[in-house]
Design an enzyme around this catalytic site. Structure first.
Site, PDB file in Angstrom:
ATOM      1  N   LYS A  15       0.773  -1.187   0.073  1.00 53.69           N
ATOM      2  CA  LYS A  15      -0.359  -0.005   0.285  1.00 53.69           C
ATOM      3  C   LYS A  15       0.641   0.767   0.115  1.00 53.69           C
ATOM      4  CE  LYS A  15      -1.680  -0.876   3.684  1.00 53.69           C
ATOM      5  NZ  LYS A  15      -1.647  -1.948   4.466  1.00 53.69           N
ATOM      6  N   ARG A  90      -8.765   1.300   8.519  1.00 54.49           N
ATOM      7  CA  ARG A  90      -8.309   0.019   9.432  1.00 54.49           C
ATOM      8  C   ARG A  90      -9.371  -0.641   9.516  1.00 54.49           C
ATOM      9  NH1 ARG A  90      -2.895   0.948   8.295  1.00 54.49           N
ATOM     10  NH2 ARG A  90      -1.321  -0.961   9.066  1.00 54.49           N
ATOM     11  N   ARG A 127      11.969  -5.521   5.025  1.00 53.65           N
ATOM     12  CA  ARG A 127      11.561  -3.391   4.862  1.00 53.65           C
ATOM     13  C   ARG A 127      12.401  -2.438   5.305  1.00 53.65           C
ATOM     14  NH1 ARG A 127       5.949  -1.767   4.955  1.00 53.65           N
ATOM     15  NH2 ARG A 127       5.747  -3.167   6.807  1.00 53.65           N
TER      16      ARG A 127
HETATM   17  P1  AMP Z   1       0.933   1.394   8.970  1.00 49.16           P
HETATM   18  O1  AMP Z   1       2.284   2.152   8.895  1.00 49.16           O
HETATM   19  O2  AMP Z   1       0.264   1.427   7.911  1.00 49.16           O
HETATM   20  O3  AMP Z   1       1.476  -0.108   8.782  1.00 49.16           O
HETATM   21  O4  AMP Z   1       0.989   1.478  10.751  1.00 49.16           O
HETATM   22  C1  AMP Z   1       1.448   1.030  11.669  1.00 49.16           C
HETATM   23  C2  AMP Z   1       0.374   1.473  12.286  1.00 49.16           C
HETATM   24  O5  AMP Z   1      -0.112   2.084  12.884  1.00 49.16           O
HETATM   25  C3  AMP Z   1      -0.532   0.354  12.470  1.00 49.16           C
HETATM   26  O6  AMP Z   1       0.427  -1.404  13.366  1.00 49.16           O
HETATM   27  C4  AMP Z   1      -1.581   1.027  13.350  1.00 49.16           C
HETATM   28  O7  AMP Z   1      -0.625   0.205  15.107  1.00 49.16           O
HETATM   29  C5  AMP Z   1      -1.285   2.158  12.901  1.00 49.16           C
HETATM   30  N1  AMP Z   1      -2.064   2.622  12.446  1.00 49.16           N
HETATM   31  C6  AMP Z   1      -1.735   3.067  10.910  1.00 49.16           C
HETATM   32  N2  AMP Z   1      -3.172   3.481  10.574  1.00 49.16           N
HETATM   33  C7  AMP Z   1      -4.099   3.116  10.988  1.00 49.16           C
HETATM   34  C8  AMP Z   1      -5.533   3.581  11.317  1.00 49.16           C
HETATM   35  N3  AMP Z   1      -5.844   3.547  10.823  1.00 49.16           N
HETATM   36  N4  AMP Z   1      -6.009   2.813  12.510  1.00 49.16           N
HETATM   37  C9  AMP Z   1      -5.582   2.750  13.699  1.00 49.16           C
HETATM   38  N5  AMP Z   1      -3.982   2.571  13.690  1.00 49.16           N
HETATM   39  C10 AMP Z   1      -3.231   2.596  12.269  1.00 49.16           C
END
Ligand code: AMP
Length: 212
Positions: A15, A90, A127
């Site tokens: 993504k 999410r 990554r």
């Molecule tokens: P990501 O970088 O998108 O993988 O996000 C890393 C972490 O941030 C996730 O595992 C969640 O703990 C938190 N996070 C990111 N986006 C969301 C969201 N839309 N809702 C809730 N937690 C989020």
């Protein structure tokens, strides 16, 4: 009508990589809730301090907190030519909030990046991200020219604290329980993309779908 491209998919499904490319090539603003939260954590803000334990446990940040962060981003963003969203929504309630906020003014395209678990693990473990500009690398398939240094801004490349073998299983479970149900909520509005392929091939397919 401006476009809003929303990416759904498991952690490591691509993504972030695809959203950045689309944003750059189409002059879209990128909403990356993960990047926003990591910046809050680095700056040790109140939101950062509240969010950190959730990220460390592989859990989602509570909706109320996340919606405040997104609302702030939407108000501050110029909107660019459109928006591309990486990591938001999410949960089903975030999806409802997004619909409520954007459906009137944006043409929303929802893309689900479908990747198998083995590939997800490979991608997450390989990554690295830039601690300055958030660019994403894979130390096997998209290596930086100089080890640990971002090609784009010279920032230091780091491994995310949640990109570990044990955390990925927990994050994947969280994804299955809380995020995957969004696919049912959106139903036929979702376009499935086979994202087990090379990033360039996936990108071509995405562009085709966005322009359909
Ligand atoms: P990501 O970088 O998108 O993988 O996000 C890393 C972490 O941030 C996730 O595992 C969640 O703990 C938190 N996070 C990111 N986006 C969301 C969201 N839309 N809702 C809730 N937690 C989020």
């Amino acid at each position: 009508m401006k476009k809003c491209v929303v990416f759904l998919g498991a952690p490591g499904s691509g993504k972030g990589t695809q959203a950045r490319k689309i944003a750059k090539e189409n002059l879209y603003s990128i909403l990356s809730t993960g990047d926003l939260i990591r910046a809050e954590i680095r700056a040790s803000t109140e939101i950062g301090q509240k969010s950190r334990p959730y990220i460390e446990r592989g859990e989602l940040i509570p909706d109320e907190l996340m919606l405040d962060v997104v609302e702030e981003w939407v108000n501050a963003s110029s909107g660019g030519r459109g928006i591309v969203s990486d990591g938001f929504p999410r949960t089903v309630s975030q999806a409802k909030a997004l619909d409520h906020r954007l459906k009137q003014t944006f043409q929303v395209t929802i893309l689900y990046l479908d990747v198998n678990l083995e590939e997800i693990k490979n991608r997450v473990l390989n990554r690295r991200i830039c601690s300055r500009c958030n660019s994403i690398y894979n130390i096997v398939t998209t290596k930086p020219k100089k080890e640990f240094v971002c090609d784009k801004c010279g920032g230091k490349l780091i491994r995310r604290l949640d990109d570990t073998e044990e955390m990925i299983d927990i994050r994947y479970k969280t994804y299955l329980e809380q995020t995957k149900p969004i696919l049912d909520f959106y139903g036929t509005r979702v376009t499935l993309i086979n994202a087990n392929k090379d990033a360039e091939d996936v990108y071509k397919e995405i562009i085709k779908r966005i322009n359909e």
